[in-house]
Each structure stands twice: as structure tokens, then as C-alpha cells.
Design a protein around this motif. Structure first.
Motif, PDB file in Angstrom:
ATOM      1  N   PRO A 177       1.994   5.474   6.982  1.00 17.06           N
ATOM      2  CA  PRO A 177       1.027   6.316   6.267  1.00 17.06           C
ATOM      3  C   PRO A 177       0.013   5.539   5.416  1.00 17.06           C
ATOM      4  N   THR A 178      -0.250   4.268   5.748  1.00  9.96           N
ATOM      5  CA  THR A 178      -1.116   3.465   4.880  1.00  9.96           C
ATOM      6  C   THR A 178      -2.529   4.024   4.753  1.00  9.96           C
ATOM      7  N   ARG A 179      -3.062   4.591   5.811  1.00 11.07           N
ATOM      8  CA  ARG A 179      -4.421   5.140   5.717  1.00 11.07           C
ATOM      9  C   ARG A 179      -4.453   6.314   4.746  1.00 11.07           C
ATOM     10  N   LYS A 180      -3.439   7.156   4.831  1.00 10.10           N
ATOM     11  CA  LYS A 180      -3.330   8.300   3.917  1.00 10.10           C
ATOM     12  C   LYS A 180      -3.151   7.809   2.478  1.00 10.10           C
ATOM     13  N   GLU A 181      -2.362   6.750   2.306  1.00  6.29           N
ATOM     14  CA  GLU A 181      -2.154   6.165   0.978  1.00  6.29           C
ATOM     15  C   GLU A 181      -3.487   5.685   0.398  1.00  6.29           C
ATOM     16  N   LEU A 182      -4.266   4.999   1.219  1.00  6.95           N
ATOM     17  CA  LEU A 182      -5.554   4.482   0.761  1.00  6.95           C
ATOM     18  C   LEU A 182      -6.519   5.622   0.439  1.00  6.95           C
ATOM     19  N   LYS A 183      -6.504   6.680   1.222  1.00 11.85           N
ATOM     20  CA  LYS A 183      -7.406   7.817   1.002  1.00 11.85           C
ATOM     21  C   LYS A 183      -7.122   8.520  -0.323  1.00 11.85           C
ATOM     22  N   ALA A 184      -5.933   8.306  -0.899  1.00 14.30           N
ATOM     23  CA  ALA A 184      -5.592   8.901  -2.189  1.00 14.30           C
ATOM     24  C   ALA A 184      -6.177   8.095  -3.357  1.00 14.30           C
ATOM     25  N   PHE A 185      -6.686   6.903  -3.086  1.00 11.11           N
ATOM     26  CA  PHE A 185      -7.272   6.058  -4.126  1.00 11.11           C
ATOM     27  C   PHE A 185      -8.645   6.604  -4.530  1.00 11.11           C
ATOM     28  N   PRO A 186      -9.120   6.244  -5.729  1.00 14.31           N
ATOM     29  CA  PRO A 186     -10.496   6.611  -6.108  1.00 14.31           C
ATOM     30  C   PRO A 186     -11.505   5.985  -5.136  1.00 14.31           C
ATOM     31  N   ARG A 187     -12.631   6.666  -4.946  1.00 15.61           N
ATOM     32  CA  ARG A 187     -13.640   6.216  -3.974  1.00 15.61           C
ATOM     33  C   ARG A 187     -14.080   4.759  -4.182  1.00 15.61           C
ATOM     34  N   PRO A 188     -14.339   4.299  -5.410  1.00 18.65           N
ATOM     35  CA  PRO A 188     -14.754   2.896  -5.568  1.00 18.65           C
ATOM     36  C   PRO A 188     -13.684   1.910  -5.089  1.00 18.65           C
ATOM     37  N   VAL A 189     -12.425   2.267  -5.257  1.00 17.39           N
ATOM     38  CA  VAL A 189     -11.335   1.404  -4.797  1.00 17.39           C
ATOM     39  C   VAL A 189     -11.269   1.436  -3.272  1.00 17.39           C
ATOM     40  N   GLN A 190     -11.406   2.615  -2.689  1.00 14.02           N
ATOM     41  CA  GLN A 190     -11.433   2.733  -1.222  1.00 14.02           C
ATOM     42  C   GLN A 190     -12.546   1.867  -0.641  1.00 14.02           C
ATOM     43  N   ARG A 191     -13.711   1.925  -1.266  1.00 15.62           N
ATOM     44  CA  ARG A 191     -14.873   1.158  -0.790  1.00 15.62           C
ATOM     45  C   ARG A 191     -14.593  -0.349  -0.870  1.00 15.62           C
ATOM     46  N   ALA A 192     -14.030  -0.812  -1.987  1.00 13.39           N
ATOM     47  CA  ALA A 192     -13.746  -2.239  -2.156  1.00 13.39           C
ATOM     48  C   ALA A 192     -12.724  -2.718  -1.127  1.00 13.39           C
ATOM     49  N   VAL A 193     -11.682  -1.928  -0.903  1.00 11.56           N
ATOM     50  CA  VAL A 193     -10.669  -2.301   0.088  1.00 11.56           C
ATOM     51  C   VAL A 193     -11.284  -2.283   1.489  1.00 11.56           C
ATOM     52  N   GLY A 194     -12.097  -1.279   1.772  1.00  8.25           N
ATOM     53  CA  GLY A 194     -12.759  -1.196   3.073  1.00  8.25           C
ATOM     54  C   GLY A 194     -13.643  -2.399   3.350  1.00  8.25           C
ATOM     55  N   LEU A 195     -14.403  -2.835   2.357  1.00  8.27           N
ATOM     56  CA  LEU A 195     -15.258  -4.017   2.526  1.00  8.27           C
ATOM     57  C   LEU A 195     -14.424  -5.272   2.752  1.00  8.27           C
ATOM     58  N   ALA A 196     -13.312  -5.391   2.033  1.00  7.58           N
ATOM     59  CA  ALA A 196     -12.440  -6.553   2.211  1.00  7.58           C
ATOM     60  C   ALA A 196     -11.821  -6.549   3.608  1.00  7.58           C
ATOM     61  N   LEU A 197     -11.403  -5.386   4.083  1.00 10.60           N
ATOM     62  CA  LEU A 197     -10.835  -5.306   5.435  1.00 10.60           C
ATOM     63  C   LEU A 197     -11.889  -5.623   6.492  1.00 10.60           C
ATOM     64  N   TYR A 198     -13.126  -5.217   6.254  1.00  8.74           N
ATOM     65  CA  TYR A 198     -14.196  -5.546   7.195  1.00  8.74           C
ATOM     66  C   TYR A 198     -14.404  -7.058   7.261  1.00  8.74           C
ATOM     67  N   ALA A 199     -14.376  -7.713   6.110  1.00  6.06           N
ATOM     68  CA  ALA A 199     -14.498  -9.179   6.094  1.00  6.06           C
ATOM     69  C   ALA A 199     -13.360  -9.796   6.908  1.00  6.06           C
ATOM     70  N   ALA A 200     -12.152  -9.258   6.746  1.00  7.05           N
ATOM     71  CA  ALA A 200     -11.002  -9.763   7.509  1.00  7.05           C
ATOM     72  C   ALA A 200     -11.205  -9.531   9.008  1.00  7.05           C
ATOM     73  N   ALA A 223      -0.468   0.536   0.848  1.00  7.92           N
ATOM     74  CA  ALA A 223      -1.468   0.740  -0.194  1.00  7.92           C
ATOM     75  C   ALA A 223      -0.794   1.577  -1.273  1.00  7.92           C
ATOM     76  N   PHE A 224      -0.842   1.076  -2.507  1.00  2.00           N
ATOM     77  CA  PHE A 224      -0.134   1.786  -3.573  1.00  2.00           C
ATOM     78  C   PHE A 224      -0.776   1.503  -4.921  1.00  2.00           C
ATOM     79  N   GLN A 225      -0.477   2.389  -5.859  1.00  4.75           N
ATOM     80  CA  GLN A 225      -0.923   2.197  -7.232  1.00  4.75           C
ATOM     81  C   GLN A 225       0.222   1.550  -7.987  1.00  4.75           C
ATOM     82  N   LYS A 226      -0.083   0.457  -8.656  1.00  6.51           N
ATOM     83  CA  LYS A 226       0.949  -0.221  -9.448  1.00  6.51           C
ATOM     84  C   LYS A 226       1.134   0.545 -10.736  1.00  6.51           C
TER      85      LYS A 226
END
Length: 123
Positions: A14-37, A86-89
Motif C-alpha cells: 500500500p505504499t502509493r496509498k500511504e504516500l497519497k495521505a501525505f500533505p501535497r508539498p511532501v508528495q511533490r518532494a518525494v515524487g521529484l526525488a523518485l523521478y531523479a531516481a 511511506a510513513f509519518q515519523k
């Protein structure tokens, strides 16, 4: 010009669902990092996750309004990037990843290995 094909992103469990629960700016930052990868680059804010032997399992840490969010992925496979968790600490004491999260990441890494090799059934 050398066009390196993008690596495919695979969401384990369920990692995609986990990430979608994050605030939009966090989703965007993670998305950009994954694109770089996907491009074969290492995002500047990605760090090897301790306890996984080297730089094959990476962690992204994003802070947003006093909360900390983490996404973990692996680049151990030639053509795919597996997003493992993907999780909130929540813990306010220390920066270490909680043991229950480490265990979940280990289990999902094994799952990713089975997916990559085509061995999707339990032994």
C-alpha cells in the motif's frame, strides 16, 4: 544524445496509498526525488537507510509544518525502483527509524525481490 530509459516505479503493497495521505508539498518532494531516481540519479536528500548494507535502500526525509515524513525505496534492481514504505515519523525521541518500520521495510524488500525475479508465490 544518449537517452537512458526511465526506470519503472513499482509500489510495494500500500505504499502509493500511504504516500497519497501525505500533505501535497511532501508528495511533490518525494515524487521529484523518485523521478531523479528513475533517471538513474541519486536525489541530494536521499540517504542510505542504516541496517540494509550500503546504498541499495534509500530513505527520503521531508519535514512539513513540524511533522516528519519518510519514504523508503530500493535501487537494487537494474530496471525498476521499488517504493517500499511511506510513513509519518511519530516518535519525538531520537531520529532513528522505529524497529516496527524497519521490519516492515525488510518484509517489503523481500516482496520486491520476489516480484523482480518473478517468484511471487510463498515458498
Amino acid at each position: 544524445m544518449d537517452e537512458t530509459p526511465l526506470k519503472t516505479v513499482v509500489w510495494v503493497g500500500p505504499t502509493r496509498k500511504e504516500l497519497k495521505a501525505f500533505p501535497r508539498p511532501v508528495q511533490r518532494a518525494v515524487g521529484l526525488a523518485l523521478y531523479a531516481a528513475q533517471l538513474g540519479e541519486r536525489p541530494p536528500d536521499a540517504k542510505p537507510l542504516k541496517g540494509f548494507g550500503g546504498a541499495g535502500v534509500l530513505e527520503l526525509v521531508e519535514d512539513h509544518r513540524g511533522d516528519t515524513y519518510r519514504a523508503v525505496y530500493t535501487v537494487r534492481f537494474a530496471t525498476k525502483i521499488y517504493v517500499l514504505h511511506a510513513f509519518q515519523k511519530k516518535s519525538k525521541s531520537g531520529i532513528a527509524t522505529p524497529q516496527k518500520e524497519i521490519e516492515l521495510i525488510r518484509a517489503r524488500l523481500k516482496w520486491a525481490e520476489r516480484l523482480y525475479t518473478g517468484k511471487t508465490t510463498e515458498d
